[in-house]
Enzyme design. Sequence first.
Site, PDB file in Angstrom:
ATOM      1  N   ARG A  45      45.054  42.714  44.681  1.00  0.00           N
ATOM      2  CA  ARG A  45      45.709  41.813  46.009  1.00  0.00           C
ATOM      3  C   ARG A  45      44.701  40.711  46.182  1.00  0.00           C
ATOM      4  O   ARG A  45      43.480  40.525  45.622  1.00  0.00           O
ATOM      5  CB  ARG A  45      45.994  42.605  47.466  1.00  0.00           C
ATOM      6  N   GLY A  46      45.012  39.693  47.147  1.00  0.00           N
ATOM      7  CA  GLY A  46      44.253  38.434  47.258  1.00  0.00           C
ATOM      8  C   GLY A  46      44.662  37.427  46.292  1.00  0.00           C
ATOM      9  O   GLY A  46      45.057  37.753  45.218  1.00  0.00           O
ATOM     10  N   ALA A  47      45.008  36.380  47.003  1.00  0.00           N
ATOM     11  CA  ALA A  47      45.856  35.139  46.655  1.00  0.00           C
ATOM     12  C   ALA A  47      45.290  34.918  45.067  1.00  0.00           C
ATOM     13  O   ALA A  47      46.327  34.757  43.917  1.00  0.00           O
ATOM     14  CB  ALA A  47      45.858  34.028  47.155  1.00  0.00           C
ATOM     15  N   ARG A  88      55.161  39.096  45.163  1.00  0.00           N
ATOM     16  CA  ARG A  88      54.710  38.815  46.803  1.00  0.00           C
ATOM     17  C   ARG A  88      55.043  37.378  46.928  1.00  0.00           C
ATOM     18  O   ARG A  88      54.694  36.635  46.030  1.00  0.00           O
ATOM     19  CB  ARG A  88      53.108  39.346  46.775  1.00  0.00           C
ATOM     20  N   GLN A 195      41.000  45.882  54.633  1.00  0.00           N
ATOM     21  CA  GLN A 195      40.307  45.040  53.336  1.00  0.00           C
ATOM     22  C   GLN A 195      39.049  44.890  53.768  1.00  0.00           C
ATOM     23  O   GLN A 195      38.106  44.615  52.992  1.00  0.00           O
ATOM     24  CB  GLN A 195      41.134  43.923  53.088  1.00  0.00           C
ATOM     25  N   ASP A 236      45.959  32.220  51.499  1.00  0.00           N
ATOM     26  CA  ASP A 236      47.094  32.524  50.814  1.00  0.00           C
ATOM     27  C   ASP A 236      47.934  31.343  50.390  1.00  0.00           C
ATOM     28  O   ASP A 236      48.474  31.044  49.185  1.00  0.00           O
ATOM     29  CB  ASP A 236      48.004  33.879  51.048  1.00  0.00           C
ATOM     30  N   ASN A 246      47.384  33.009  55.944  1.00  0.00           N
ATOM     31  CA  ASN A 246      46.105  34.022  55.498  1.00  0.00           C
ATOM     32  C   ASN A 246      46.612  35.257  56.103  1.00  0.00           C
ATOM     33  O   ASN A 246      47.566  35.415  57.014  1.00  0.00           O
ATOM     34  CB  ASN A 246      44.797  33.499  55.919  1.00  0.00           C
ATOM     35  N   LYS A 247      45.758  36.345  55.835  1.00  0.00           N
ATOM     36  CA  LYS A 247      45.922  37.485  56.236  1.00  0.00           C
ATOM     37  C   LYS A 247      46.137  37.637  57.896  1.00  0.00           C
ATOM     38  O   LYS A 247      45.641  37.033  58.809  1.00  0.00           O
ATOM     39  CB  LYS A 247      44.729  38.434  56.011  1.00  0.00           C
TER      40      LYS A 247
HETATM   41  O1  MRU Z   1      47.359  41.324  51.523  1.00  0.00           O
HETATM   42  P1  MRU Z   1      45.965  40.620  50.814  1.00  0.00           P
HETATM   43  O2  MRU Z   1      44.968  41.510  50.706  1.00  0.00           O
HETATM   44  O3  MRU Z   1      46.671  40.180  49.176  1.00  0.00           O
HETATM   45  O4  MRU Z   1      45.797  39.364  51.686  1.00  0.00           O
HETATM   46  C1  MRU Z   1      44.673  38.867  51.135  1.00  0.00           C
HETATM   47  C2  MRU Z   1      44.349  37.703  52.095  1.00  0.00           C
HETATM   48  O5  MRU Z   1      45.018  37.364  53.226  1.00  0.00           O
HETATM   49  C3  MRU Z   1      43.203  36.870  51.577  1.00  0.00           C
HETATM   50  O6  MRU Z   1      42.271  36.590  52.606  1.00  0.00           O
HETATM   51  C4  MRU Z   1      43.435  35.744  50.876  1.00  0.00           C
HETATM   52  O7  MRU Z   1      44.365  36.112  49.741  1.00  0.00           O
HETATM   53  C5  MRU Z   1      42.601  34.860  50.376  1.00  0.00           C
HETATM   54  S1  MRU Z   1      41.629  35.748  49.054  1.00  0.00           S
HETATM   55  C6  MRU Z   1      40.606  34.679  48.148  1.00  0.00           C
END
Ligand code: MRU
Length: 344
Positions: A45-47, A88, A195, A236, A246-247
Amino acid sequence: MIPTIEWDGQYVRMIDQRKLPSRIEWYVCRGYRDVIKAIEKMVIRGAPAIGVAAAMGLALGGFSIKTKSTAAFMDKFKKMGQKMLLARPTAVNLRWAVERMVGLVERMKTDPVDEIKSALKEESEKILAEDIEINRRMGLNGQELVPAKATILTHCNAGSLATGGYGTALGVIRAAHEKGKKIKVIADETRPWLQGLRLTAFELMEDGIPVSVIADNAAGSLMRQGMIDVVVTGADRIAANGDVANKIGTYQVAVLAKANKIPFYVAAPISTIDQTTRNGDMIPVEERGGDEIFRFGKKRIGPEGVSVLNPAFDITPAKYVSAIITEKKVIRPPFGRGIKALLP
Ligand code: MRU
């Protein structure tokens, strides 16, 4: 620093982030469908990490196509790309990576299929290596905004695990620490996937950067008491006007930061900026299953039949963002102009 994702001979393996920090376990993907599942199920996970995974997944997909005709290959490959896009919806890095891989196949339309397959694998390796390099540059740009002694609040995990390596928001924190600045980090635990608690705290402890975890709802109180100097998060997707997806929970942190006159910085690679999305309202926000909220681990804690809303991301309007840190430069409001100047 443990790698997020890598080629392991003919397969792709990634650290199963659902198991961290209790267990460091590899999750092996033998085909592109395994990668789609891994993205959907939050193994990775994470963009930016999702972007790298999509590229590697499509390279795996390319190897599985049995044809000598480049036109037939291209047709099948594009269909795989369409399926990958659905894994996603919010992080635009996924689309960026798919478009880059499809673009490569289009440019090689007169080449033999075997050469295209090898080129796809190489391209995915390049995307991974570039991502790490980009994060290092972003870190150097961003650390300039961090005072010599600072307590930094971050939300979710925008670290090594959310990228090819080093991280975006955590890249800024790492770079400030490497420059000898006296950094302390406050990590929001980040319900419901935790996270912040599971991944950000784990990464920073490994690096010897002091970190304390707080319940998400403690951030405002700490800010009011003057315990936070700077906020840095990842993103994201960033719309053309500077609105940031973002999250979930980022928006309230940004509003609280503004109310308490604390700078709120967003660190993200240029591949996270989506010029085709005019503003944040146009960004699709993923809605995930209710069991992520009403269960704790495997245990149901909510009443039977309870209704749950579980948006995985939120939109922070640009007016709450003090600066966007990219690998090229730091941009300040008004973001529309700065973003336009940044992109080709
Ligand atoms: O649901 P996730 O864990 O994929 O969400 C991740 C985030 O929101 C991060 O802050 C974002 O992807 C930036 S990661 C460098």
